[in-house]
Structure formats: C-alpha cells, structure tokens
Design a protein around this motif. Structure first.
Motif, PDB file in Angstrom:
ATOM      1  N   LEU A   1       0.809  -1.216   0.000  1.00  0.00           N
ATOM      2  CA  LEU A   1       0.000   0.000   0.000  1.00  0.00           C
ATOM      3  C   LEU A   1       0.845   1.270   0.000  1.00  0.00           C
ATOM      4  CD1 LEU A   1      -2.932  -0.903   2.423  1.00  0.00           C
ATOM      5  CD2 LEU A   1      -2.795  -1.149  -0.063  1.00  0.00           C
ATOM      6  N   LEU A   2       2.140   1.163   0.218  1.00  0.00           N
ATOM      7  CA  LEU A   2       3.012   2.327   0.147  1.00  0.00           C
ATOM      8  C   LEU A   2       3.570   2.537  -1.249  1.00  0.00           C
ATOM      9  CD1 LEU A   2       4.829   2.156   3.586  1.00  0.00           C
ATOM     10  CD2 LEU A   2       3.119   3.807   2.827  1.00  0.00           C
ATOM     11  N   GLN A   3       3.196   1.667  -2.171  1.00  0.00           N
ATOM     12  CA  GLN A   3       3.448   1.880  -3.597  1.00  0.00           C
ATOM     13  C   GLN A   3       2.187   1.472  -4.353  1.00  0.00           C
ATOM     14  OE1 GLN A   3       7.561   1.092  -5.167  1.00  0.00           O
ATOM     15  NE2 GLN A   3       7.770  -0.128  -3.321  1.00  0.00           N
ATOM     16  N   PHE A   4       1.098   2.137  -4.008  1.00  0.00           N
ATOM     17  CA  PHE A   4      -0.207   1.749  -4.538  1.00  0.00           C
ATOM     18  C   PHE A   4      -0.433   2.391  -5.903  1.00  0.00           C
ATOM     19  CE2 PHE A   4      -4.721   1.819  -5.221  1.00  0.00           C
ATOM     20  CZ  PHE A   4      -5.120   0.571  -4.790  1.00  0.00           C
ATOM     21  N   ASP A   5      -0.665   1.552  -6.907  1.00  0.00           N
ATOM     22  CA  ASP A   5      -0.885   2.027  -8.279  1.00  0.00           C
ATOM     23  C   ASP A   5      -2.380   2.220  -8.536  1.00  0.00           C
ATOM     24  OD1 ASP A   5       1.847   1.785  -8.701  1.00  0.00           O
ATOM     25  OD2 ASP A   5       1.679  -0.237  -9.524  1.00  0.00           O
ATOM     26  N   PRO A   6      -2.782   3.398  -9.023  1.00  0.00           N
ATOM     27  CA  PRO A   6      -4.195   3.646  -9.300  1.00  0.00           C
ATOM     28  C   PRO A   6      -4.680   2.927 -10.555  1.00  0.00           C
ATOM     29  CG  PRO A   6      -2.895   5.486 -10.062  1.00  0.00           C
ATOM     30  CD  PRO A   6      -1.933   4.548  -9.370  1.00  0.00           C
ATOM     31  N   THR A   7      -5.997   2.868 -10.699  1.00  0.00           N
ATOM     32  CA  THR A   7      -6.573   2.254 -11.897  1.00  0.00           C
ATOM     33  C   THR A   7      -6.445   3.164 -13.109  1.00  0.00           C
ATOM     34  OG1 THR A   7      -8.206   1.150 -10.481  1.00  0.00           O
ATOM     35  CG2 THR A   7      -8.614   1.146 -12.856  1.00  0.00           C
ATOM     36  N   ALA A   8      -6.863   4.435 -12.961  1.00  0.00           N
ATOM     37  CA  ALA A   8      -6.912   5.318 -14.128  1.00  0.00           C
ATOM     38  C   ALA A   8      -6.914   6.785 -13.730  1.00  0.00           C
ATOM     39  CB  ALA A   8      -8.154   5.014 -14.962  1.00  0.00           C
ATOM     40  N   HIS A   9      -6.413   7.605 -14.656  1.00  0.00           N
ATOM     41  CA  HIS A   9      -6.397   9.066 -14.510  1.00  0.00           C
ATOM     42  C   HIS A   9      -7.611   9.647 -15.241  1.00  0.00           C
ATOM     43  CE1 HIS A   9      -4.967  13.225 -15.217  1.00  0.00           C
ATOM     44  NE2 HIS A   9      -4.245  13.035 -14.120  1.00  0.00           N
ATOM     45  N   ILE A  10      -8.011  10.855 -14.831  1.00  0.00           N
ATOM     46  CA  ILE A  10      -9.220  11.460 -15.406  1.00  0.00           C
ATOM     47  C   ILE A  10      -8.971  12.128 -16.759  1.00  0.00           C
ATOM     48  CG2 ILE A  10     -10.464  11.715 -13.241  1.00  0.00           C
ATOM     49  CD1 ILE A  10      -8.642  14.687 -14.765  1.00  0.00           C
TER      50      ILE A  10
ATOM     51  N   ARG B   1     -11.290   6.037 -21.916  1.00  0.00           N
ATOM     52  CA  ARG B   1     -10.674   4.918 -21.206  1.00  0.00           C
ATOM     53  C   ARG B   1     -11.347   4.703 -19.855  1.00  0.00           C
ATOM     54  NH1 ARG B   1      -8.534   0.037 -20.905  1.00  0.00           N
ATOM     55  NH2 ARG B   1      -6.739  -0.153 -19.529  1.00  0.00           N
ATOM     56  N   LEU B   2     -11.663   5.800 -19.170  1.00  0.00           N
ATOM     57  CA  LEU B   2     -12.329   5.693 -17.874  1.00  0.00           C
ATOM     58  C   LEU B   2     -13.695   5.026 -18.021  1.00  0.00           C
ATOM     59  CD1 LEU B   2     -11.441   6.598 -15.026  1.00  0.00           C
ATOM     60  CD2 LEU B   2     -12.860   8.627 -15.326  1.00  0.00           C
ATOM     61  N   GLN B   3     -14.429   5.395 -19.056  1.00  0.00           N
ATOM     62  CA  GLN B   3     -15.731   4.792 -19.315  1.00  0.00           C
ATOM     63  C   GLN B   3     -15.599   3.310 -19.642  1.00  0.00           C
ATOM     64  OE1 GLN B   3     -18.591   6.595 -19.121  1.00  0.00           O
ATOM     65  NE2 GLN B   3     -19.977   4.925 -19.678  1.00  0.00           N
ATOM     66  N   GLU B   4     -14.598   2.979 -20.450  1.00  0.00           N
ATOM     67  CA  GLU B   4     -14.363   1.585 -20.821  1.00  0.00           C
ATOM     68  C   GLU B   4     -14.056   0.734 -19.585  1.00  0.00           C
ATOM     69  OE1 GLU B   4     -10.759  -0.841 -23.018  1.00  0.00           O
ATOM     70  OE2 GLU B   4     -11.312   1.122 -23.796  1.00  0.00           O
ATOM     71  N   LEU B   5     -13.204   1.251 -18.721  1.00  0.00           N
ATOM     72  CA  LEU B   5     -12.877   0.540 -17.489  1.00  0.00           C
ATOM     73  C   LEU B   5     -14.092   0.450 -16.573  1.00  0.00           C
ATOM     74  CD1 LEU B   5      -9.350   2.063 -16.810  1.00  0.00           C
ATOM     75  CD2 LEU B   5      -9.842  -0.347 -17.258  1.00  0.00           C
TER      76      LEU B   5
END
Length: 232
Positions: A154-163, A168-172
């Motif tokens: 959790l100290l190197q937590f990678d996000p799913t997507a940027h706005i 791409r956000l809609q697809e995900l």
C-alpha cells in the motif's frame, strides 16, 4: 469487505486547488467519496499551468478555506512543498512527508494516514523511509494499471486510471460494473481538479452520475477502501 460488498470506487485528487470546491459539489451530489492530497507548505499560492494546450488557474486554497472545504472528505499528505523526491536525503524525505502529515493533522484535527507522491516519485528507498519513519500507511503512485485487483504494497499503490482520458475511464467503468468478483475489486480514479478546466467538467460529471448509486458498490475514501473493512 466493504459493508459486505466486494466492489468499491474511490477518488483521489491532488494539490488542494480552488477547483476542488466545484469538484466536491459534483461528488457530493452523487454520493461519491474522495481523498484530497494537500501540501501544507503551499496554502494560498497562486500561479497558472498549461494543460492540453490551455492555460488554467492553479490557485491553492488557504489553510482556513481548506479546513472548511474538505470537512466531509478525507485529507491526506502530498509533502510539504511538492519537491521531487528521488534526490532527497532520508532526513529531507521525513521532513517533507511526515512534516506534511503532522501539519495537516494539526490543522484538521483528525488522524492523517495517507499520501500521494508528488510527480509520482516513488521507489523502494522512498517507500522504505515512509514505512520506517512516518505514520503514513498508504501512498499512491501515478502508475495507472487499468486494474481493480487488491495490491499488497500500500506504500506503492498504483491507481486504476487518470481522469485525462474519459473514453478509457468509461471503458474501465463498464468492465468494472459487469464484473462479479470473488475477491475485493477497487476502481481507483485520480487526477487534479484544475485539469477539468482544460478537459471539460461535463464528461466527468456524467461519469460520476453513471457510476454512482449502485447497490453492489461501496463508495469510500482512499482510507475507507484501502485500510478500513478489508480483510488482511
């Protein structure tokens, strides 16, 4: 698990700028929860940035404004002055990260346990300093992975997507909504609210309206989704 649900959505926005006021109006309208990552040494600073070829305001809220604006959402650290972290000594890293956390904790009168790395600067050494010398329990990178799976570090937590890529956000989002997971799945969305002045606010609000109000989804802050209620 999140109130018995296996899917969760969380948002994370950086820098503590004036556009966060409108962003919070949108999030609150649809019952969405967010974590705001602030620089305690930069309250009230004003400048402009160029995003997608457009000049946008980057006006940070004052400390007094921030205490009011973020009262119903989580506040997390983002270092005191937003420096690049790779060249900082251990002492400097502690001062920027733990110093920011403690200053925000005093300002807001609540426990601060999260952070987002400025510029996404993170490696094993930096994460190790946080782990050993600060009260930070999770910290977000900028390495979008397009995934929803639980992450161990959790100290190197990678996000799913940027706005910045709404298609791409809609697809995900469609993939996430269709899923019937057996293990916890987290849709983690991040960005900076000033970017909407360049990209447009309407597509994001439409996304929020669409993703909200689902009976099988828990909507929480970063802390609520990463730390609270999830089995070890």
């Amino acid at each position: 698990m999140w109130n018995g649900k296996k899917k969760a959505v969380t948002f994370s926005f950086d820098d503590g700028v004036e556009q966060d006021i409108h962003l919070i109006e949108i999030l609150d309208r649809y019952g969405l929860r967010c974590t705001f990552n602030l620089n305690s040494g930069s309250f009230g600073e004003q400048r402009t940035l160029v995003v997608a070829g457009k000049e946008v305001a980057h006006h940070r809220l004052t400390a007094a404004q921030a205490r009011s604006v973020y009262q119903n959402h989580e506040v997390a650290a983002h270092t005191r002055t937003h420096p690049g972290l790779y060249d900082l000594s251990q002492e400097e890293l502690i001062g920027e990260c733990e110093g920011d956390r403690l200053a925000l904790q005093e300002l807001f009168g609540r426990e601060i346990v999260g952070m987002a790395y400025p510029f996404g600067d993170c490696d094993e050494r930096i994460a190790g300093v946080l782990r050993q010398h600060t009260g930070i329990r999770y910290s977000r990178t900028v390495r979008d992975n397009g995934r929803f799976d639980r992450q161990r570090d959790l100290l190197q937590f990678d996000p799913t997507a940027h706005i910045d890529d709404m298609d791409r956000l809609q697809e995900l989002g469609e993939k996430f909504l269709r899923s019937t997971p057996q293990t916890p799945q987290l849709f983690y969305i991040w960005g900076h609210s000033y970017e909407f002045d360049a990209y447009g606010w309407e597509p994001f609000e439409a996304f929020c309206r669409w993703i909200a109000g689902r009976d099988d989804i828990f909507y929480g802050t970063n802390r609520e989704t990463l730390l609270d209620g999830v089995p070890e």
